[in-house]
Design an enzyme around this catalytic site. Structure first.
Site, PDB file in Angstrom:
ATOM      1  N   GLU A  53      14.994  91.925  70.932  1.00  0.00           N
ATOM      2  CA  GLU A  53      16.396  92.350  70.885  1.00  0.00           C
ATOM      3  C   GLU A  53      16.681  93.045  69.557  1.00  0.00           C
ATOM      4  O   GLU A  53      17.324  94.080  69.500  1.00  0.00           O
ATOM      5  CB  GLU A  53      17.334  91.162  71.078  1.00  0.00           C
ATOM      6  CG  GLU A  53      18.783  91.625  71.150  1.00  0.00           C
ATOM      7  CD  GLU A  53      19.762  90.477  71.176  1.00  0.00           C
ATOM      8  OE1 GLU A  53      19.375  89.354  70.829  1.00  0.00           O
ATOM      9  OE2 GLU A  53      20.922  90.728  71.511  1.00  0.00           O
ATOM     10  N   ARG A  98       1.688  78.830  72.924  1.00  0.00           N
ATOM     11  CA  ARG A  98       1.659  77.831  73.988  1.00  0.00           C
ATOM     12  C   ARG A  98       0.853  78.268  75.207  1.00  0.00           C
ATOM     13  O   ARG A  98       0.491  77.434  76.038  1.00  0.00           O
ATOM     14  CB  ARG A  98       3.095  77.417  74.331  1.00  0.00           C
ATOM     15  CG  ARG A  98       3.681  76.526  73.245  1.00  0.00           C
ATOM     16  CD  ARG A  98       5.187  76.446  73.298  1.00  0.00           C
ATOM     17  NE  ARG A  98       5.815  77.471  72.488  1.00  0.00           N
ATOM     18  CZ  ARG A  98       7.071  77.870  72.639  1.00  0.00           C
ATOM     19  NH1 ARG A  98       7.820  77.334  73.569  1.00  0.00           N
ATOM     20  NH2 ARG A  98       7.573  78.801  71.848  1.00  0.00           N
TER      21      ARG A  98
HETATM   22  O1  LIG Z   1       9.783  86.664  77.130  1.00  0.00           O
HETATM   23  P1  LIG Z   1       9.974  86.774  75.649  1.00  0.00           P
HETATM   24  O2  LIG Z   1      11.406  87.074  75.291  1.00  0.00           O
HETATM   25  O3  LIG Z   1       9.030  87.737  75.022  1.00  0.00           O
HETATM   26  O4  LIG Z   1       9.723  85.338  75.021  1.00  0.00           O
HETATM   27  C1  LIG Z   1       8.689  84.497  75.447  1.00  0.00           C
HETATM   28  C2  LIG Z   1       7.837  84.055  74.302  1.00  0.00           C
HETATM   29  O5  LIG Z   1       8.639  83.304  73.378  1.00  0.00           O
HETATM   30  C3  LIG Z   1       7.951  82.107  73.056  1.00  0.00           C
HETATM   31  O6  LIG Z   1       7.034  82.287  72.056  1.00  0.00           O
HETATM   32  P2  LIG Z   1       7.516  82.512  70.542  1.00  0.00           P
HETATM   33  O7  LIG Z   1       7.929  83.947  70.371  1.00  0.00           O
HETATM   34  O8  LIG Z   1       8.519  81.470  70.214  1.00  0.00           O
HETATM   35  O9  LIG Z   1       6.189  82.340  69.713  1.00  0.00           O
HETATM   36  P3  LIG Z   1       5.355  81.002  69.378  1.00  0.00           P
HETATM   37  O10 LIG Z   1       4.848  80.466  70.689  1.00  0.00           O
HETATM   38  O11 LIG Z   1       4.242  81.516  68.520  1.00  0.00           O
HETATM   39  O12 LIG Z   1       6.271  80.053  68.692  1.00  0.00           O
HETATM   40  C4  LIG Z   1       7.212  81.777  74.339  1.00  0.00           C
HETATM   41  O13 LIG Z   1       6.161  80.866  74.131  1.00  0.00           O
HETATM   42  C5  LIG Z   1       6.746  83.130  74.805  1.00  0.00           C
HETATM   43  O14 LIG Z   1       5.485  83.487  74.252  1.00  0.00           O
HETATM   44  N1  LIG Z   2      14.816  79.025  74.964  1.00  0.00           N
HETATM   45  C1  LIG Z   2      13.512  79.114  74.664  1.00  0.00           C
HETATM   46  N2  LIG Z   2      12.753  77.996  74.612  1.00  0.00           N
HETATM   47  C2  LIG Z   2      11.422  78.079  74.327  1.00  0.00           C
HETATM   48  N3  LIG Z   2      10.800  79.225  74.065  1.00  0.00           N
HETATM   49  C3  LIG Z   2      11.530  80.370  74.127  1.00  0.00           C
HETATM   50  N4  LIG Z   2      11.183  81.664  73.930  1.00  0.00           N
HETATM   51  C4  LIG Z   2      12.292  82.408  74.085  1.00  0.00           C
HETATM   52  N5  LIG Z   2      13.357  81.656  74.387  1.00  0.00           N
HETATM   53  C5  LIG Z   2      12.893  80.368  74.414  1.00  0.00           C
END
Ligand SMILES: O=P(O)(O)OC[C@H]1O[C@H](OP(=O)(O)OP(=O)(O)O)[C@H](O)[C@@H]1O
Ligand SMILES: Nc1ncnc2[nH]cnc12
Length: 236
Positions: free
Chosen positions: A154, A117
């Protein structure tokens, strides 16, 4: 298939949690200096909308466009869905404009966007401030030579990669993603950029989940967010 990182989502509040409010962005200095009317409950401190008079009105509109989807991608997770924000051209543009207003003229030469994203918000910011855009991708997606940075979740680990040569030593970088939860992803992005000699000026996200204390994993690097999600809240 869910990646390990999805386990992080279990930190977020259970959908049956008491309804509260979303604290939308306020610069932390003004948050401290404003006299807010707070209502303390057993689980959180609720700051009502009327407490934020004087806020940039664009922030409230942006907040209302972010959908919270309970139990996605697994039970108990309150998923912050920015796709509903993208459906509203004004709110989407306001989101980009707020970042551009902050970073224009700051001599930033590279905007690094985190998959997936960060690829939505990063490029328009980069174009508007006259910087290049560099994608930081999940493993085995980039075709050229890469440097990789593992980071801890985690449970388990994940990894981000960047093309070698995309960023030069001495460049001033902005890291962009939609959301910070535990901060592991942004931390890895900063590590990648600093390993190639870039200076990370700031990290920028649309949403912060402050209860997960992601800021503490950024080694003091500034983080700018537009909205904070504190509690379960109903959306139109
Ligand atoms: O601060 P953190 O605990 O590291 O989490 C944040 C990350 O989690 C989500 O991505 P996700 O891991 O869902 O990957 P994606 O966007 O590829 O679905 C979000 O878009 C961040 O990149
Ligand atoms: N609650 C949440 N919603 C969307 N992205 C995330 N990445 C980690 N936690 C999330």
């Amino acid at each position: 298939m869910l990646r390990d990182s999805h386990l992080l989502y279990s930190h977020t509040r259970h959908p049956d949690a008491r309804k509260g409010s979303l604290l939308f962005f306020l610069p932390f200095t003004s948050l401290l200096s404003n006299s807010l009317h707070t209502h303390t409950t057993t689980t959180t401190t609720i700051l009502t909308m009327s407490d934020y008079t004087g806020q940039d009105p664009r922030l409230h509109a942006i907040k209302t466009k972010i959908r919270v989807v309970p139990n996605f991608p697994k039970p108990g997770i309150m998923f912050q869905d920015i796709t509903t924000l993208l459906l509203d051209p004004k709110a989407f543009k306001d989101t980009i404009d707020l970042f551009v207003e902050r970073y224009k003229g700051k001599n930033i030469s590279v905007v690094a966007g985190i998959e997936a994203r960060g690829f939505i918000f990063g490029p328009p910011i980069a174009l508007a401030i006259g910087a290049k855009f560099v994608p930081l991708r999940k493993p085995k997606k980039l075709p050229g030579k890469v440097i990789s940075q593992e980071y801890t979740l985690e449970y388990g680990t994940d990894c981000l990669e960047m093309h070698v040569g995309a960023v030069e030593p001495g460049e001033r970088a902005l890291v962009v993603d939609d959301l910070i939860a535990t901060g592991g992803t942004l931390g890895a992005a900063m590590d990648l950029l600093e390993r190639v000699g870039a200076e990370v000026v700031e990290c920028a996200c649309v949403i912060e989940l402050p209860e997960l204390k992601g800021r503490e994993r950024l080694n003091g690097k500034p983080l700018y967010v537009l909205v904070e999600y504190l509690e379960d809240v109903s959306y139109p």
